[in-house]
Design a protein around this motif. Structure first.
Motif, mmCIF file in Angstrom:
data_model
loop_
_atom_site.group_PDB
_atom_site.id
_atom_site.type_symbol
_atom_site.label_atom_id
_atom_site.label_comp_id
_atom_site.label_asym_id
_atom_site.label_seq_id
_atom_site.Cartn_x
_atom_site.Cartn_y
_atom_site.Cartn_z
ATOM 1 N N LEU A 302 0.846 -1.206 0.000
ATOM 2 C CA LEU A 302 0.000 0.000 0.000
ATOM 3 C C LEU A 302 0.883 1.258 0.000
ATOM 4 O O LEU A 302 0.615 2.219 -0.734
ATOM 5 N N VAL A 303 1.933 1.251 0.788
ATOM 6 C CA VAL A 303 2.827 2.419 0.802
ATOM 7 C C VAL A 303 3.502 2.568 -0.569
ATOM 8 O O VAL A 303 3.658 3.685 -1.080
ATOM 9 N N GLU A 304 3.865 1.452 -1.173
ATOM 10 C CA GLU A 304 4.493 1.527 -2.508
ATOM 11 C C GLU A 304 3.513 2.143 -3.521
ATOM 12 O O GLU A 304 3.901 2.984 -4.346
ATOM 13 N N ALA A 305 2.255 1.728 -3.451
ATOM 14 C CA ALA A 305 1.258 2.296 -4.380
ATOM 15 C C ALA A 305 1.131 3.801 -4.147
ATOM 16 O O ALA A 305 1.050 4.599 -5.108
ATOM 17 N N ALA A 306 1.138 4.210 -2.873
ATOM 18 C CA ALA A 306 1.048 5.645 -2.559
ATOM 19 C C ALA A 306 2.297 6.379 -3.056
ATOM 20 O O ALA A 306 2.224 7.514 -3.552
ATOM 21 N N HIS A 307 3.432 5.723 -2.945
ATOM 22 C CA HIS A 307 4.698 6.321 -3.377
ATOM 23 C C HIS A 307 4.692 6.525 -4.891
ATOM 24 O O HIS A 307 5.052 7.597 -5.397
ATOM 25 N N ARG A 308 4.269 5.517 -5.614
ATOM 26 C CA ARG A 308 4.235 5.636 -7.084
ATOM 27 C C ARG A 308 3.241 6.718 -7.508
ATOM 28 O O ARG A 308 3.505 7.494 -8.430
ATOM 29 N N ALA A 309 2.101 6.765 -6.818
ATOM 30 C CA ALA A 309 1.095 7.778 -7.169
ATOM 31 C C ALA A 309 1.638 9.181 -6.884
ATOM 32 O O ALA A 309 1.420 10.126 -7.665
ATOM 33 N N GLY A 363 3.899 15.169 6.602
ATOM 34 C CA GLY A 363 3.661 15.404 5.185
ATOM 35 C C GLY A 363 4.348 14.341 4.346
ATOM 36 O O GLY A 363 5.077 13.486 4.850
ATOM 37 N N VAL A 364 4.119 14.408 3.035
ATOM 38 C CA VAL A 364 4.628 13.357 2.144
ATOM 39 C C VAL A 364 5.979 13.744 1.530
ATOM 40 O O VAL A 364 6.541 12.983 0.755
ATOM 41 N N LEU A 394 13.279 17.288 -4.426
ATOM 42 C CA LEU A 394 12.289 17.008 -3.383
ATOM 43 C C LEU A 394 12.430 15.584 -2.882
ATOM 44 O O LEU A 394 12.882 14.717 -3.628
ATOM 45 N N THR A 395 11.975 15.355 -1.671
ATOM 46 C CA THR A 395 11.732 13.974 -1.270
ATOM 47 C C THR A 395 10.241 13.683 -1.462
ATOM 48 O O THR A 395 9.395 14.572 -1.304
ATOM 49 N N VAL A 396 9.951 12.441 -1.819
ATOM 50 C CA VAL A 396 8.580 11.926 -1.730
ATOM 51 C C VAL A 396 8.674 10.759 -0.756
ATOM 52 O O VAL A 396 9.498 9.857 -0.942
ATOM 53 N N ARG A 419 8.004 3.164 5.609
ATOM 54 C CA ARG A 419 8.171 4.416 4.844
ATOM 55 C C ARG A 419 9.039 4.121 3.638
ATOM 56 O O ARG A 419 9.990 3.339 3.725
ATOM 57 N N LEU A 420 8.671 4.759 2.526
ATOM 58 C CA LEU A 420 9.500 4.729 1.316
ATOM 59 C C LEU A 420 9.843 6.167 1.002
ATOM 60 O O LEU A 420 8.937 6.996 0.857
ATOM 61 N N GLU A 421 11.119 6.473 0.901
ATOM 62 C CA GLU A 421 11.509 7.862 0.643
ATOM 63 C C GLU A 421 12.562 7.913 -0.454
ATOM 64 O O GLU A 421 13.629 7.286 -0.342
#
Ligand code: GLY
Ligand code: MN
Length: 454
Positions: A302-309, A363-364, A394-396, A419-421
């Motif tokens: 789920l975090v990976e999907a959010a990261h890609r989005a 924040g993201v 930027l970081t995401v 977390r994926l950053e």
């Protein structure tokens, strides 16, 4: 020294550790070879600083600008923390000398720049042996003002001749805004910092079996990265975060006093600060042992999907907040599917809702540069409320943080933090992921972890 011979002073007052005895003064002041010390800055760095000053001058016409390097904070007694110059000063000078001051005085059509620096204390001066701050016998050989002037192509004067201007402008916000767009030299520094960080992640992963076998804990891995960062850069760009198991959801777990738990996840948030002081900021959550459990993997997916989005939104012209909201929307849908929200997706996404933020209070992402949270004195209109532009970095970093003591959660989710950053450069057509050498998907991270730890 111990023994039977009475020292000459025995029975009298103990001697002072005098620096003024005639014998010492006669002896200390001569017989030292001249040394030619070059300023630790290369031509490209000096050119970048000159261009930064030109941009600053154009942004504040007619105003006197003063930027100070600052001083190392006191640690205790006469011992200080390591000196790290103010980032605005570094941006405008590429000089890292403690106590330096840059003054831009307005002229018709621009500014006159002068850099004031403390003079290194050389043989023949009292401070040569008496000053722990500047004495070469204490701090080693340091470049002189002429060397700095030649290296930076800038007038450099002794700080003893500095008279603080009476009317300097508060340039903090303007500097913050200007620093948001990185030039080619800065981008090269950030690339180097990120590349070193990727190697540092591998160095840390390789130590995981040893840390477990010897029960050395999170601190061993924190120390491993910090040693790596110090060897291949200036040091860590911020306090290194190593969170095993239930420590992973703690956003800034820098205490790092826990064990490395086999079978749990290991969150590593680490960045090498290059010798130019530009820093990386990267996070991965590794499966200790090389395999995520099904629940850990579901959270990671789920975090990976959010990261890609989120990353998909990063391009010039997009609003800064777009990547934040794109990531959050994915997280909200996932959390709703798992029954973790007391309201609907739409209600959670509404500004008055935001119930999902219980599991992701930060924040993201953020700007990245000389500071890990770069440019953070800019106003809302220039930062969170502004469009992205080529040259920004930027970081995401979306994440989900299910704390071990969160009684609203099903037991199997408690104590999982992911977390994926990544560090992204905004290019003229989209973005480049500077940290793409590290995998972001669960399977890739499993393979990577196995490869490094076997
Ligand atoms: N990596 C630390 C932070 O972004 O807060
Ligand atoms: Mn970050």
């Amino acid at each position: 020294m111990t023994g039977t011979t009475r020292p000459a002073y025995a029975g009298t007052k103990p001697p002072r550790l005098a620096d003024d005895s005639p014998g010492f003064l006669a002896q200390i002041g001569h017989g030292w070879a001249e040394r030619d010390v070059v300023a630790p800055v290369d031509a490209a760095a000096a050119r970048a600083a000159a261009e930064h000053r030109a941009r600053l001058s154009a942004a504040l016409p007619g105003r006197t600008i003063v930027i100070e390097a600052g001083w190392a904070p006191r640690r205790n007694g006469d011992a200080n923390y390591a000196f790290r110059p103010d980032s605005d000063f570094v941006w405008a000078t590429s000089c890292q000398v403690e106590g330096g001051v840059l003054v831009l005085t307005p002229l018709p059509g621009g500014h006159d720049a002068v850099l004031y620096l403390p003079s290194p204390a050389r043989p023949g001066e009292r401070d040569f042996y008496a000053s722990p701050a500047y004495g070469e016998l204490w701090v080693g050989p340091s470049a002189g003002l002429d060397a700095w002037s030649a290296a930076l192509d800038l007038p450099v004067r002794p700080i003893s001749r500095y008279a603080a201007p009476t009317d300097p402008v508060d340039a903090g916000r303007v500097l913050s805004d200007l620093r948001m767009i990185k030039d080619d030299w800065e981008i090269a520094q950030l690339r180097a910092a990120v590349d070193a960080t990727v190697h540092g992640f591998a160095a840390v992963a390789r130590e995981v079996p040893h840390a477990i076998a010897e029960n050395l804990g999170e601190r061993w891995l924190q120390g491993t990265f910090d040693r790596y960062a110090r060897t291949f850069g200036n040091g860590p760009g911020y306090s290194t975060i190593v969170g095993s198991g239930p420590h992973a959801p703690i956003l800034h777990w820098v205490r790092c006093d826990g064990p490395i738990l086999p079978g749990e996840t290991l969150l590593l948030d680490m960045g090498v600060e290059a010798t130019s002081l530009y820093t990386a900021d990267v996070t991965r959550t590794l499966p200790v042992g090389g395999a995520f459990t099904p629940t850990q993997r579901a959270v990671h997916d789920l975090v990976e999907a959010a990261h890609r989005a989120g990353m998909a939104q990063v391009r010039p012209g997009a609003q800064y907040s777009d990547f934040h909201f794109a990531s959050m929307e994915v997280l909200v849908h996932g959390l709703a599917d798992w029954g973790l929200l007391p309201v609907s997706v739409d209600e959670a996404l509404a500004p008055q809702g935001q119930q999902h933020r219980r599991f992701v209070v930060c924040g993201v992402g953020h700007h990245l540069g000389l500071d890990v949270h770069d440019c953070d004195v800019s106003e809302y209109e220039q930062y969170h409320g502004a469009p992205l532009a080529a040259g920004m970095v930027l970081t995401v970093e979306p994440g989900l943080y299910f704390h071990a003591h969160d009684e609203t959660l099903p037991p199997e989710l408690r104590g999982i933090g992911v977390r994926l950053e990544d560090d992204l450069l905004v290019t003229p057509t989209g973005h480049e992921v500077l940290s793409e050498a590290l995998p972001i998907d669960a399977f890739g991270l499993e393979q990577w972890t196995l490869e490094k730890t076997r």
